[in-house]
Write an enzyme that holds these catalytic residues in place. Structure first.
Site, PDB file in Angstrom:
ATOM      1  CB  VAL A   1      48.422  57.801  47.668  1.00 53.64           C
ATOM      2  CG1 VAL A   1      49.160  56.532  48.039  1.00 53.64           C
ATOM      3  CG2 VAL A   1      47.116  57.516  46.946  1.00 53.64           C
TER       4      VAL A   1
ATOM      5  CG  ASN B   1      49.084  49.335  42.707  1.00 54.27           C
ATOM      6  OD1 ASN B   1      48.727  48.844  41.640  1.00 54.27           O
ATOM      7  ND2 ASN B   1      48.503  49.012  43.872  1.00 54.27           N
TER       8      ASN B   1
ATOM      9  CB  SER C   1      44.005  51.594  33.408  1.00 52.82           C
ATOM     10  OG  SER C   1      42.882  50.947  32.832  1.00 52.82           O
TER      11      SER C   1
ATOM     12  CE1 TYR D   1      40.721  53.002  37.784  1.00 51.14           C
ATOM     13  CE2 TYR D   1      40.283  52.609  35.457  1.00 51.14           C
ATOM     14  CZ  TYR D   1      40.952  52.281  36.624  1.00 51.14           C
ATOM     15  OH  TYR D   1      41.852  51.230  36.632  1.00 51.14           O
TER      16      TYR D   1
ATOM     17  CB  SER E   1      42.604  59.322  37.248  1.00 49.11           C
ATOM     18  OG  SER E   1      42.253  57.942  37.150  1.00 49.11           O
ATOM     19  CE  LYS E   2      44.073  53.877  36.886  1.00 54.81           C
ATOM     20  NZ  LYS E   2      45.171  53.550  37.817  1.00 54.81           N
TER      21      LYS E   2
ATOM     22  CB  ILE F   1      44.124  42.485  36.706  1.00 58.24           C
ATOM     23  CG1 ILE F   1      44.958  43.171  35.599  1.00 58.24           C
ATOM     24  CG2 ILE F   1      44.966  41.535  37.533  1.00 58.24           C
ATOM     25  CD1 ILE F   1      45.549  42.244  34.540  1.00 58.24           C
TER      26      ILE F   1
HETATM   27  P1  NAD Z   1      42.278  46.724  44.579  1.00 56.12           P
HETATM   28  O1  NAD Z   1      41.055  47.490  44.897  1.00 56.12           O
HETATM   29  O2  NAD Z   1      42.278  45.244  44.676  1.00 56.12           O
HETATM   30  O3  NAD Z   1      43.516  47.273  45.450  1.00 56.12           O
HETATM   31  C1  NAD Z   1      43.731  48.647  45.592  1.00 56.12           C
HETATM   32  C2  NAD Z   1      44.407  48.916  46.926  1.00 56.12           C
HETATM   33  O4  NAD Z   1      44.598  50.332  47.022  1.00 56.12           O
HETATM   34  C3  NAD Z   1      43.561  48.489  48.127  1.00 56.12           C
HETATM   35  O5  NAD Z   1      44.343  47.753  49.046  1.00 56.12           O
HETATM   36  C4  NAD Z   1      43.100  49.830  48.722  1.00 56.12           C
HETATM   37  O6  NAD Z   1      42.913  49.780  50.141  1.00 56.12           O
HETATM   38  C5  NAD Z   1      44.245  50.737  48.328  1.00 56.12           C
HETATM   39  N1  NAD Z   1      43.868  52.147  48.334  1.00 56.12           N
HETATM   40  C6  NAD Z   1      42.699  52.712  47.910  1.00 56.12           C
HETATM   41  N2  NAD Z   1      42.710  54.022  48.107  1.00 56.12           N
HETATM   42  C7  NAD Z   1      43.918  54.325  48.667  1.00 56.12           C
HETATM   43  C8  NAD Z   1      44.521  55.522  49.095  1.00 56.12           C
HETATM   44  N3  NAD Z   1      43.869  56.706  49.038  1.00 56.12           N
HETATM   45  N4  NAD Z   1      45.772  55.468  49.610  1.00 56.12           N
HETATM   46  C9  NAD Z   1      46.435  54.281  49.704  1.00 56.12           C
HETATM   47  N5  NAD Z   1      45.901  53.109  49.324  1.00 56.12           N
HETATM   48  C10 NAD Z   1      44.653  53.129  48.811  1.00 56.12           C
HETATM   49  O7  NAD Z   1      42.691  47.205  43.102  1.00 56.12           O
HETATM   50  P2  NAD Z   1      43.677  46.595  41.980  1.00 56.12           P
HETATM   51  O8  NAD Z   1      42.835  46.006  40.927  1.00 56.12           O
HETATM   52  O9  NAD Z   1      44.780  45.836  42.614  1.00 56.12           O
HETATM   53  O10 NAD Z   1      44.221  47.977  41.407  1.00 56.12           O
HETATM   54  C11 NAD Z   1      45.511  48.479  41.653  1.00 56.12           C
HETATM   55  C12 NAD Z   1      45.845  49.487  40.583  1.00 56.12           C
HETATM   56  O11 NAD Z   1      45.800  48.838  39.309  1.00 56.12           O
HETATM   57  C13 NAD Z   1      44.877  50.662  40.484  1.00 56.12           C
HETATM   58  O12 NAD Z   1      45.587  51.849  40.204  1.00 56.12           O
HETATM   59  C14 NAD Z   1      43.994  50.292  39.312  1.00 56.12           C
HETATM   60  O13 NAD Z   1      43.432  51.399  38.677  1.00 56.12           O
HETATM   61  C15 NAD Z   1      44.996  49.591  38.420  1.00 56.12           C
HETATM   62  N6  NAD Z   1      44.345  48.747  37.425  1.00 56.12           N
HETATM   63  C16 NAD Z   1      43.605  47.663  37.795  1.00 56.12           C
HETATM   64  C17 NAD Z   1      42.986  46.895  36.802  1.00 56.12           C
HETATM   65  C18 NAD Z   1      42.154  45.687  37.129  1.00 56.12           C
HETATM   66  O14 NAD Z   1      41.484  45.165  36.211  1.00 56.12           O
HETATM   67  N7  NAD Z   1      42.144  45.190  38.363  1.00 56.12           N
HETATM   68  C19 NAD Z   1      43.122  47.241  35.464  1.00 56.12           C
HETATM   69  C20 NAD Z   1      43.884  48.366  35.129  1.00 56.12           C
HETATM   70  C21 NAD Z   1      44.493  49.111  36.121  1.00 56.12           C
END
Ligand code: NAD
Length: 258
Positions: A63, A89, A142, A155, A158-159, A188
């Site tokens: 992305v 996402n 986030s 991080y 960015s958020k 999560i």
């Molecule tokens: P995760 O690491 O399980 O999944 C993230 C996915 O994004 C992976 O499949 C990865 O391969 C893909 N990815 C990474 N870099 C990429 C790129 N340059 N282009 C395309 N795909 C790419 O993470 P998650 O916990 O599912 O997080 C998803 C989103 O939710 C993120 O933006 C994260 O910041 C946000 N988030 C997560 C949490 C949490 O506690 N898990 C909390 C707040 C926000």
């Protein structure tokens, strides 16, 4: 089926929250393009959904690269004829104390988490404007948009940026009938959270002491909010960020951990 006939693109959809969104949207009747840098697992997940008679395809996409994002939007149109929904996402973390953080790591996280959401939003919205009929975009923010973690500098930056991006996109695209909202999850249970904040039992207890509901969230509990936001149930909602955080943002001090 709230999303019957709609076409959705979800970035970062090979696992975690993105995969949960893609899967729920497909179960709600949408045709879904799963986009991710992780080709093997992304293709496997799309194939798994197709085996259940759901409409899903995969596109390899970083992305942070404009040409790849544009090709992915074109792929969604190629597979399914149009694009109605984007969940931007994909996101990464990088742990380093402020005094030690390298410039390249700052740039890398911002490029994926913030510029990536801009690029995906712009490419998707251009397609939605071209085809007419409006659309719905969800940006994955986030709680760290408004709360800071000291060793997650780019991080949290960015958020914070994503929340403003959501607002400026919402007011820019309103005239085209495109709604733009954000989701700001708390902790999560995903691989990203394991890397960033759940490294040990002690770290998990710290998180739970800041989580009134007393447990981590599940990816499906974020996906259900995304499905609401992109559905007609949210037809008058734009420019907002919703926080599925187990009560974290409402809490001062800590709660007992059982
Ligand atoms: P995760 O690491 O399980 O999944 C993230 C996915 O994004 C992976 O499949 C990865 O391969 C893909 N990815 C990474 N870099 C990429 C790129 N340059 N282009 C395309 N795909 C790419 O993470 P998650 O916990 O599912 O997080 C998803 C989103 O939710 C993120 O933006 C994260 O910041 C946000 N988030 C997560 C949490 C949490 O506690 N898990 C909390 C707040 C926000």
């Amino acid at each position: 089926m709230r999303l019957a006939g709609r076409v959705a693109l979800v970035t970062g959809a090979a696992r975690g929250i993105g995969l949960a969104c893609a899967e729920l949207f497909a179960r709600e009747g949408a045709s879904v393009l799963l986009a991710d840098i992780a080709r093997e697992s992304g293709e496997a997940q799309a194939a798994r959904l197709r085996n259940e008679e759901l409409k899903a395809q995969f596109a390899a996409c970083d992305v942070s690269r404009k040409a790849e994002v544009e090709a992915t939007v074109a792929a969604a149109v190629g597979h399914f004829g149009r694009l109605d929904i984007l969940v931007a996402n994909a996101g990464i973390v990088h742990a380093a104390e402020f005094l030690d953080l390298e410039e390249a790591d700052f740039d890398r996280v911002i490029a994926v988490n913030l510029k990536g959401i801009f690029l995906a939003g712009q490419a998707a919205a251009r397609q939605m404007v071209r085809q007419g009929g409006g659309g719905a975009i969800v940006n994955m923010s986030s709680v760290n948009a408004v709360l800071a973690i000291p060793n997650q500098v780019p991080y949290v930056v960015s958020k914070g940026g994503i929340n403003q991006l959501t607002k400026v996109m919402a007011i820019s695209l309103a005239a085209h009938g495109i709604r733009v909202n954000g989701i700001g999850p708390g902790t999560i249970a995903t691989e990203l959270a394991k890397q960033a904040v759940l490294g040990s039992e002690e770290a998990k207890r710290k998180i739970l002491s800041r989580t009134p509901l007393g447990r981590l969230g599940e990816p499906s509990e974020v996906a259900s909010i995304a499905a609401f936001l992109v559905s007609d149930d949210a037809s008058y909602l734009t420019g907002q960020t919703i926080y599925p955080d187990g009560g974290r943002l409402a809490l001062n001090y800590t709660v007992p951990v059982v």
